[in-house]
Design an enzyme around this catalytic site. Structure first.
Site, PDB file in Angstrom:
ATOM      1  N   CYS A   2      76.983  40.592  45.782  1.00 11.30           N
ATOM      2  CA  CYS A   2      77.312  39.701  46.891  1.00 11.30           C
ATOM      3  C   CYS A   2      78.174  40.400  47.932  1.00 11.30           C
ATOM      4  O   CYS A   2      78.929  41.313  47.622  1.00 11.30           O
ATOM      5  CB  CYS A   2      78.081  38.498  46.383  1.00 11.30           C
ATOM      6  SG  CYS A   2      77.211  37.591  45.117  1.00 11.30           S
ATOM      7  N   ARG A  27      73.894  46.282  49.915  1.00  9.75           N
ATOM      8  CA  ARG A  27      74.482  45.951  48.620  1.00  9.75           C
ATOM      9  C   ARG A  27      73.493  45.228  47.702  1.00  9.75           C
ATOM     10  O   ARG A  27      73.732  45.125  46.494  1.00  9.75           O
ATOM     11  CB  ARG A  27      75.718  45.063  48.815  1.00  9.75           C
ATOM     12  CG  ARG A  27      76.831  45.767  49.538  1.00  9.75           C
ATOM     13  CD  ARG A  27      77.895  44.799  49.957  1.00  9.75           C
ATOM     14  NE  ARG A  27      78.625  44.233  48.857  1.00  9.75           N
ATOM     15  CZ  ARG A  27      79.665  44.808  48.269  1.00  9.75           C
ATOM     16  NH1 ARG A  27      80.082  45.979  48.682  1.00  9.75           N
ATOM     17  NH2 ARG A  27      80.289  44.213  47.278  1.00  9.75           N
ATOM     18  N   TRP A  76      73.797  37.644  45.630  1.00  8.89           N
ATOM     19  CA  TRP A  76      72.962  38.287  44.615  1.00  8.89           C
ATOM     20  C   TRP A  76      73.070  37.392  43.383  1.00  8.89           C
ATOM     21  O   TRP A  76      74.145  37.283  42.782  1.00  8.89           O
ATOM     22  CB  TRP A  76      73.503  39.682  44.353  1.00  8.89           C
ATOM     23  CG  TRP A  76      72.659  40.556  43.481  1.00  8.89           C
ATOM     24  CD1 TRP A  76      71.561  41.274  43.849  1.00  8.89           C
ATOM     25  CD2 TRP A  76      72.869  40.848  42.101  1.00  8.89           C
ATOM     26  NE1 TRP A  76      71.074  41.974  42.787  1.00  8.89           N
ATOM     27  CE2 TRP A  76      71.853  41.737  41.696  1.00  8.89           C
ATOM     28  CE3 TRP A  76      73.809  40.436  41.146  1.00  8.89           C
ATOM     29  CZ2 TRP A  76      71.754  42.218  40.400  1.00  8.89           C
ATOM     30  CZ3 TRP A  76      73.704  40.919  39.857  1.00  8.89           C
ATOM     31  CH2 TRP A  76      72.687  41.804  39.495  1.00  8.89           C
ATOM     32  N   ASN A 100      82.548  36.513  45.689  1.00  7.97           N
ATOM     33  CA  ASN A 100      81.876  37.681  45.127  1.00  7.97           C
ATOM     34  C   ASN A 100      82.425  37.855  43.711  1.00  7.97           C
ATOM     35  O   ASN A 100      83.627  37.740  43.510  1.00  7.97           O
ATOM     36  CB  ASN A 100      82.202  38.905  45.998  1.00  7.97           C
ATOM     37  CG  ASN A 100      81.580  40.186  45.476  1.00  7.97           C
ATOM     38  OD1 ASN A 100      80.792  40.167  44.542  1.00  7.97           O
ATOM     39  ND2 ASN A 100      81.934  41.300  46.083  1.00  7.97           N
ATOM     40  N   GLY A 101      81.555  38.100  42.737  1.00  6.85           N
ATOM     41  CA  GLY A 101      82.031  38.280  41.364  1.00  6.85           C
ATOM     42  C   GLY A 101      81.608  37.098  40.501  1.00  6.85           C
ATOM     43  O   GLY A 101      80.686  36.352  40.845  1.00  6.85           O
ATOM     44  N   GLU A 488      66.982  61.425  35.747  1.00  6.57           N
ATOM     45  CA  GLU A 488      67.277  60.982  37.109  1.00  6.57           C
ATOM     46  C   GLU A 488      65.982  60.829  37.921  1.00  6.57           C
ATOM     47  O   GLU A 488      65.829  59.871  38.693  1.00  6.57           O
ATOM     48  CB  GLU A 488      68.244  61.992  37.759  1.00  6.57           C
ATOM     49  CG  GLU A 488      68.560  61.765  39.212  1.00  6.57           C
ATOM     50  CD  GLU A 488      69.227  60.426  39.520  1.00  6.57           C
ATOM     51  OE1 GLU A 488      69.597  59.704  38.586  1.00  6.57           O
ATOM     52  OE2 GLU A 488      69.343  60.100  40.713  1.00  6.57           O
ATOM     53  N   LYS A 492      64.842  57.356  39.609  1.00 11.37           N
ATOM     54  CA  LYS A 492      64.537  57.233  41.051  1.00 11.37           C
ATOM     55  C   LYS A 492      63.173  56.590  41.231  1.00 11.37           C
ATOM     56  O   LYS A 492      63.003  55.712  42.074  1.00 11.37           O
ATOM     57  CB  LYS A 492      64.534  58.598  41.747  1.00 11.37           C
ATOM     58  CG  LYS A 492      65.866  59.235  42.037  1.00 11.37           C
ATOM     59  CD  LYS A 492      66.623  58.650  43.191  1.00 11.37           C
ATOM     60  CE  LYS A 492      67.588  57.610  42.716  1.00 11.37           C
ATOM     61  NZ  LYS A 492      68.879  58.099  42.265  1.00 11.37           N
ATOM     62  N   GLU A 495      63.143  52.896  40.222  1.00 13.61           N
ATOM     63  CA  GLU A 495      64.062  52.129  41.062  1.00 13.61           C
ATOM     64  C   GLU A 495      63.432  51.744  42.404  1.00 13.61           C
ATOM     65  O   GLU A 495      63.579  50.605  42.849  1.00 13.61           O
ATOM     66  CB  GLU A 495      65.300  53.008  41.296  1.00 13.61           C
ATOM     67  CG  GLU A 495      66.426  52.374  42.028  1.00 13.61           C
ATOM     68  CD  GLU A 495      67.633  53.322  42.122  1.00 13.61           C
ATOM     69  OE1 GLU A 495      67.455  54.553  41.996  1.00 13.61           O
ATOM     70  OE2 GLU A 495      68.738  52.829  42.345  1.00 13.61           O
ATOM     71  N   HIS A 511      57.947  63.866  19.133  1.00 11.60           N
ATOM     72  CA  HIS A 511      58.581  62.895  18.233  1.00 11.60           C
ATOM     73  C   HIS A 511      58.281  61.451  18.648  1.00 11.60           C
ATOM     74  O   HIS A 511      58.991  60.538  18.251  1.00 11.60           O
ATOM     75  CB  HIS A 511      60.090  63.135  18.181  1.00 11.60           C
ATOM     76  CG  HIS A 511      60.436  64.499  17.673  1.00 11.60           C
ATOM     77  ND1 HIS A 511      60.286  64.852  16.351  1.00 11.60           N
ATOM     78  CD2 HIS A 511      60.863  65.617  18.313  1.00 11.60           C
ATOM     79  CE1 HIS A 511      60.625  66.118  16.195  1.00 11.60           C
ATOM     80  NE2 HIS A 511      60.981  66.603  17.375  1.00 11.60           N
ATOM     81  N   LYS A 610      73.745  48.067  45.637  1.00 11.20           N
ATOM     82  CA  LYS A 610      74.344  49.390  45.800  1.00 11.20           C
ATOM     83  C   LYS A 610      75.634  49.511  44.996  1.00 11.20           C
ATOM     84  O   LYS A 610      75.908  50.525  44.381  1.00 11.20           O
ATOM     85  CB  LYS A 610      74.637  49.625  47.295  1.00 11.20           C
ATOM     86  CG  LYS A 610      75.233  50.976  47.604  1.00 11.20           C
ATOM     87  CD  LYS A 610      74.213  52.074  47.423  1.00 11.20           C
ATOM     88  CE  LYS A 610      74.775  53.460  47.668  1.00 11.20           C
ATOM     89  NZ  LYS A 610      73.902  54.495  47.081  1.00 11.20           N
TER      90      LYS A 610
END
Ligand code: AGP
Length: 615
Positions: A2, A27, A76, A100-101, A488, A492, A495, A511, A610
């Site tokens: 948020c 964000r 969010w 926010n939170g 990574e 990416k 995402e 394996h 973000k």
């Protein structure tokens, strides 16, 4: 996560709020709203979707939203689906709140409020806050006192912006575990979750501490901690922080990929010149760095991958034991932290809730005498962040503002800064020889040029990405210090392109994951010329024999030949130890181009934020 924006001024603030929300879009959010006080009433608009939807709605009747005080929000979803009724601001009578939170104990509070006759119109935890303030205000007629009374009732980490119709000159804000900054104008003041939101109106900022409650009028800011007035520093931002435009680039992510040669060079030069360390680099911290015997790295996501690379480097170059762990796991498993540990918290934002909580838990244990010789270091891109303020040592990454949700230049600058730290600790403790140190100094100075060369692969990778556009899954393989880069690369890709991807240490293939390999499975391989190359080639054979399609990012002289099902992309020659930094770039470019082909929202991928300020 948020985003909050608020303003109190002598002029109409609705456009300031909307511009602020646009600047917080990075964000991650799913709905947006704003409330202004005008003619003794709250005027509110809320929309699901992009901030532009909110702008369009406001523009239908702009004079209705003209006001000199207001709050706005990008939400969010945590409690309740993305829907207009759940979007902020939330209102209770004459009170409006943005939040926010998370308020963890909202359920029992809600029950009490319902019993008192309050009617809820959303599934959010935030609406509880609005009703609580309205209820407390009935007893006091004082908005500040009402906010001060109810704040201790709320459990969790959060930031608030609060308005009351009967106090059209007062904007109240609370910071308790979520980021919140005050922007200082001339005859006007502002609040926001990130200073970026306020750069069009001010470059002077006040950073609140946890637990602070502040009252803003257009001319004054009064901050309270535990009910007492307190002073907080004001900082002026320099021009570098203003550089948040896309410029000639189609997306922030692409711009940020291209900024890496300069960002990495800046970060390297922060610590060294051609002769060795700069005199002031971590000079004040040498006593701490000299006594540590163990390194514990904590981070999340991409920053965690940087930590994984650093583990290889620390143990290989300094022989100091180094553990690296995902902060959200470390925090909840009662970990052993040995004496003389340096805890390195890696975070682009410095506001990641999991990393901060893990750090705070261990700091508590250290203060209680459970751990001796403990020290903490923030490796962070935001100098004003909570993480930096709460750690003993700050090692900056000089990436500049990173807007794209997918972290790129923050990652490579983290790696560059981590190598400086490895060398610094190694030298302070006489664990790295002159020869190795001098060689690394030379190689670090070559990095920027090598990153430029790796960017020249852009066109070839754009063409290659067509082969990924319609795939459902992909596997990324690396060995040794390239294993975290495989993780990574996979992160990416999933995402921003939403293609399922997994990274594996190539030796793990047989394996289990080998069962996934068939002609439809693309396998991306990181193959620099290093000590693991022959082993890696054997792993590639395992794939080839099962008709998997290989996409090999190979160093010079690796003698890997292209064929119908094996595509080689030549990566510039680079020192084996630093290769992860250079090989990150083609991974970023690949995911970028695949995402563009698939038409996803590259800079703001769905469901992601973000700065992850909730657990
Ligand atoms: C990276 O592309 C991601 N957006 C994410 O994994 C990120 O690295 C993670 O959330 C940690 O963020 P931080 O570095 O700000 O702590």
């Amino acid at each position: 996560m948020c985003g909050i924006v608020g303003a109190v001024a002598e002029r109409n603030i609705s456009n300031i709020l909307l511009e602020g929300l646009k600047r917080l879009e990075y964000r991650g959010y799913d709905s947006a709203g704003l409330t202004v006080i005008r003619d003794g009433e709250l005027h509110r608009e809320r929309q699901v979707g992009k901030v532009q939807e909110l702008v369009n709605a406001v523009e239908k009747n702009p004079s209705f939203f003209e006001g000199k005080i207001g709050i706005a929000h990008t939400r969010w979803a945590t409690h309740g689906e993305p829907a207009q009724c759940n979007a902020h601001p939330h209102v209770s009578g004459k009170v409006a709140v943005v939040h926010n939170g998370i308020v963890e104990n909202y359920a029992p509070l809600k029950e009490e409020l319902i019993a008192k006759g309050y009617v809820f119109t959303s599934q959010t935890d935030t609406e509880v806050v609005a009703h609580l303030i309205a209820d407390a205000y009935k007893q006091t007629d004082n908005l500040l006192q009402a906010v001060q009374q109810i704040t201790p009732l709320l459990h969790g980490a959060f930031a608030l912006g609060v308005l009351h119709v009967d106090h059209p000159e007062q904007l109240i804000t609370v910071r308790l575990g979520s980021p919140l900054v005050i922007g200082i104008g001339i005859g006007e003041n502002f609040i926001a979750s990130d200073q970026l939101a306020l750069l069009p109106v001010t470059n002077r900022f006040m950073y609140l501490e946890e637990g602070d409650i502040a009252v803003l009028t257009k001319d004054d800011i009064t901050v309270y901690a535990d009910g007492e007035k307190v002073a907080r520093d004001i900082k002026e931002l320099d021009a570098e922080h203003h550089n948040a435009d896309k410029g000639e680039f189609k997306h922030y992510m692409l711009k940020e990929i291209y900024e890496q040669p300069d960002a990495v060079a800046r970060t390297v030069e922060m610590g060294i010149n051609q002769q060795g360390f700069k005199a002031d680099f971590l000079a004040r911290n040498e006593a701490i760095l000299a006594h540590i015997k163990h390194i514990q790295i904590l981070a999340c996501g991409t920053s965690y991958h940087a930590g994984m690379v650093a583990k290889y480097w620390f143990e290989d170059l300094t022989r100091l034991p180094c553990s690296v762990e995902i902060a959200s796991e470390f925090r909840y498993r009662n970990p052993v932290v040995v004496d003389n540990t340096l805890m390195i918290c890696i975070s682009q934002s410095g506001e990641t809730a999991d990393t901060l909580s893990a750090l705070r838990d261990i700091q508590r244990r250290s203060k209680a005498g459970e751990i001796n010789g403990f020290a903490s270091l923030a490796l962070c891109n935001v100098a004003t962040s909570s993480l930096v303020r709460e750690t003993d040592i700050f090692l900056p990454t000089l990436a500049g503002v990173e807007i794209g949700v997918a972290s790129t230049k923050a990652f490579t600058t983290q790696l560059a800064a981590l190598m400086l730290l490895v060398l610094k600790i190694g030298r302070v403790q006489s664990r790295i020889s002159d020869d190795v140190f001098n060689e690394m100094i030379v190689e670090l100075h070559k990095l920027s040029g090598q990153l430029y060369s790796s960017l020249s692969l852009d066109q070839a990778i754009a063409e290659l990405s067509e082969k990924f556009e319609a795939r459902k899954s992909a596997i990324f393989l690396g060995r040794g210090v390239q294993f975290p880069i495989a993780l990574e690369g996979a992160l990416k890709l999933k995402e921003i392109s939403y293609i399922h991807a997994e990274g594996y240490a190539a030796g793990e293939l047989k394996h289990g994951p080998l069962a996934l390999v068939d002609k439809d499975m693309p396998i991306v391989v990181l193959a620099p010329k290093d000590s693991m190359l022959d082993k890696l080639k054997a792993n590639m054979q395992e794939v080839h024999a099962r008709h998997g399609e290989l996409f090999v990012f190979a160093g010079e002289n690796t003698q890997i030949e292209s064929d119908e099902r094996l595509h080689v992309i030549q990566v510039p020659d680079v020192n084996e130890i630093l290769a992860p930094i250079v090989y990150s770039v083609p991974m970023q470019l690949l995911s970028y181009h695949v995402a563009v082909l698939r038409g996803t929202d590259v800079d703001q991928p769905r469901n992601l934020a973000k700065s992850v300020t909730v657990e």
